[in-house]
Design an enzyme around this catalytic site. Sequence first.
Site, PDB file in Angstrom:
ATOM      1  N   HIS A  56       8.674   5.489  12.367  1.00  0.00           N
ATOM      2  CA  HIS A  56       7.904   6.687  12.042  1.00  0.00           C
ATOM      3  C   HIS A  56       7.640   7.409  13.365  1.00  0.00           C
ATOM      4  CE1 HIS A  56       6.454   3.735   8.999  1.00  0.00           C
ATOM      5  NE2 HIS A  56       6.301   4.760   8.190  1.00  0.00           N
ATOM      6  N   ASP A  72       4.892   5.921  15.391  1.00  0.00           N
ATOM      7  CA  ASP A  72       5.060   4.566  15.932  1.00  0.00           C
ATOM      8  C   ASP A  72       5.497   4.595  17.378  1.00  0.00           C
ATOM      9  OD1 ASP A  72       4.796   3.750  13.284  1.00  0.00           O
ATOM     10  OD2 ASP A  72       6.958   3.516  12.983  1.00  0.00           O
ATOM     11  N   GLU A 113      12.160  -1.388  -1.679  1.00  0.00           N
ATOM     12  CA  GLU A 113      11.453  -2.440  -0.926  1.00  0.00           C
ATOM     13  C   GLU A 113      11.005  -3.556  -1.867  1.00  0.00           C
ATOM     14  OE1 GLU A 113       8.778  -1.233   2.175  1.00  0.00           O
ATOM     15  OE2 GLU A 113       7.325  -2.755   1.603  1.00  0.00           O
ATOM     16  N   HIS A 144       7.269  -3.549  -2.841  1.00  0.00           N
ATOM     17  CA  HIS A 144       6.940  -2.417  -3.708  1.00  0.00           C
ATOM     18  C   HIS A 144       7.382  -2.707  -5.145  1.00  0.00           C
ATOM     19  CE1 HIS A 144       7.007   0.583  -0.062  1.00  0.00           C
ATOM     20  NE2 HIS A 144       6.171  -0.423   0.098  1.00  0.00           N
ATOM     21  N   ASP A 196      14.352  -2.078   2.111  1.00  0.00           N
ATOM     22  CA  ASP A 196      13.308  -2.588   2.994  1.00  0.00           C
ATOM     23  C   ASP A 196      13.072  -4.045   2.622  1.00  0.00           C
ATOM     24  OD1 ASP A 196      13.034  -0.334   4.481  1.00  0.00           O
ATOM     25  OD2 ASP A 196      10.926   0.024   4.030  1.00  0.00           O
ATOM     26  N   ASP A 241       3.770  -7.479   2.668  1.00  0.00           N
ATOM     27  CA  ASP A 241       4.902  -7.223   3.586  1.00  0.00           C
ATOM     28  C   ASP A 241       5.348  -8.479   4.333  1.00  0.00           C
ATOM     29  OD1 ASP A 241       5.183  -4.491   3.098  1.00  0.00           O
ATOM     30  OD2 ASP A 241       3.785  -3.906   4.680  1.00  0.00           O
ATOM     31  N   ASP A 266      10.911  -4.380   6.884  1.00  0.00           N
ATOM     32  CA  ASP A 266       9.571  -3.780   6.792  1.00  0.00           C
ATOM     33  C   ASP A 266       8.600  -4.936   6.513  1.00  0.00           C
ATOM     34  OD1 ASP A 266       7.413  -2.181   6.525  1.00  0.00           O
ATOM     35  OD2 ASP A 266       8.249  -0.840   5.016  1.00  0.00           O
TER      36      ASP A 266
HETATM   37  C1  XUL Z   1       4.694   1.223   3.228  1.00  0.00           C
HETATM   38  C2  XUL Z   1       6.105   1.286   3.612  1.00  0.00           C
HETATM   39  C3  XUL Z   1       6.456   2.205   4.721  1.00  0.00           C
HETATM   40  C4  XUL Z   1       7.765   2.873   4.583  1.00  0.00           C
HETATM   41  C5  XUL Z   1       8.045   3.923   5.621  1.00  0.00           C
HETATM   42  O1  XUL Z   1       4.412   0.341   2.212  1.00  0.00           O
HETATM   43  O2  XUL Z   1       6.925   0.575   3.084  1.00  0.00           O
HETATM   44  O3  XUL Z   1       6.382   1.489   5.901  1.00  0.00           O
HETATM   45  O4  XUL Z   1       8.807   1.957   4.633  1.00  0.00           O
HETATM   46  O5  XUL Z   1       7.073   4.903   5.672  1.00  0.00           O
HETATM   47 CO    CO Z   2       8.959   0.252   3.426  1.00  0.00          CO
END
Ligand code: XUL
Ligand code: CO
Length: 439
Positions: free
Chosen positions: A100, A103, A267, A270, A295, A308, A338
């Site tokens: 990002h 970051d 992800e 998620h 991710d 995560d 991630d």
């Molecule tokens: C948050 C997430 C983020 C995205 C990028 O849950 O996964 O880190 O991957 O903004």
């Molecule tokens: Co992510």
Amino acid sequence: MKEFFPNIPKIEYEGPKSKNMLAFKHYNKDEVILGKTMAEHLPFSFAYWHGLNYDGTDMFGVGTIDRSYGGLTGRALAEAKADAGFELMEKLGIEYFCFHDVDVCDQGASLTEFKENLAHMVDYFKGHMDRTGIKLGWATANLFGHPRYQQGGATSPYLDTYATAAFQVKNALDAAIELDAKGYTFWGGREGYETLLNTDMGFELDNLARFYKMAIKYAKDNGYKGAFYIEPKPKEPTMHQYDFDAATAIQFLQKYGLDNDMTLNLEGNHASLAGHTFEHEIRVARINGLLGSIDANHAETLVGWDTDEFPKDVKGTALAMYEVIKAGGLDTGVINFDSKLRRPSNDELDQAIGFIAGMDNYALGLKLAAKIIEDGRLEDFVKERYSSFDSGLGAKVVSGETNLEELADYAEKLEEKPVPSGRQEYLHSVINDLMCEGL
Ligand code: XUL
Ligand code: CO
């Protein structure tokens, strides 16, 4: 150049019998699986925010992991952090990174300073990228951390915030273009709502689509050749996020005619938050031709939030990799860790160990997925399960040559037979047998 991790050597593959904490037991990058090397199947990527910034802070306590990089400030700190990051990536043999905007540099005292600090780091990254061959998997802009984004970025009800989000995305796209990124990700951090009582959902979604269209146009007009991803997540930080899951994000892309320009970055954690498995999310993307990137993390499913974790569940990873293989692999995409260390994993070895464990987990998942495919029992079962649509009236359903009357007529004359078994207990046991063969 200063060495930040003197106790971490170049991580080598030592094979499954190795007991060396700082070696790969399963990730053997040149090993060929189903006609491709492991490195080709598994384009691992280093997530800057977790790998270099996350210090173990939680809502009950301050950080436990040292992320000071020599205690510098400003640009010197940003550069030292980049040096440390590239040292880790090189030692681990990770070929991509993702970041990002916030970051990699200080946001400074004004938006202009933020822009200049980011541009400075883009130049700095170029040096490391040229030296090491490490590439940018994807870049993104953080439109959720700053207080101005408390009510959304590209779905904010306020023009000033919307425009500031555009400013950040423009700069992050410039960085992606300069660094020849393979992708650019939009994760809707606060693109959602807390309560419908103050929200015009239709307007916010229209505005989000307008935002994406402007971003894509800007990037293409300025020579960007990479992919654009939406990263679905159902909740956290907002109560209701617009990109709830793969299916919801795909509906959004199709409604606004964005499905030729954007694919999905999915992800693991998620998926769990949305009440799905990771393989479900990848399957939904795959059957719609919209799998972009991954991710790589797993949820701690005993709790209901986004932990995560570095992936550790081989069977889950195998089922995810099975979907990736069936989709023809990740074209532009990467397998981006991630993933963050647990708070008590606090010493200088842990960050490298986290990646080693995650990479070995994906190598095992890939091997098991390949075994499932080569074994063929699962696929044969599925093929047989749908075989009544291969010929006769079934084939006419598929080709669109029948109608409701013909089906009804056929049904009325049927001698009703028992429905064949779905055999799911057996199929789970096949995977266990393949996974534990030789034990
Ligand atoms: C948050 C997430 C983020 C995205 C990028 O849950 O996964 O880190 O991957 O903004
Ligand atoms: Co992510």
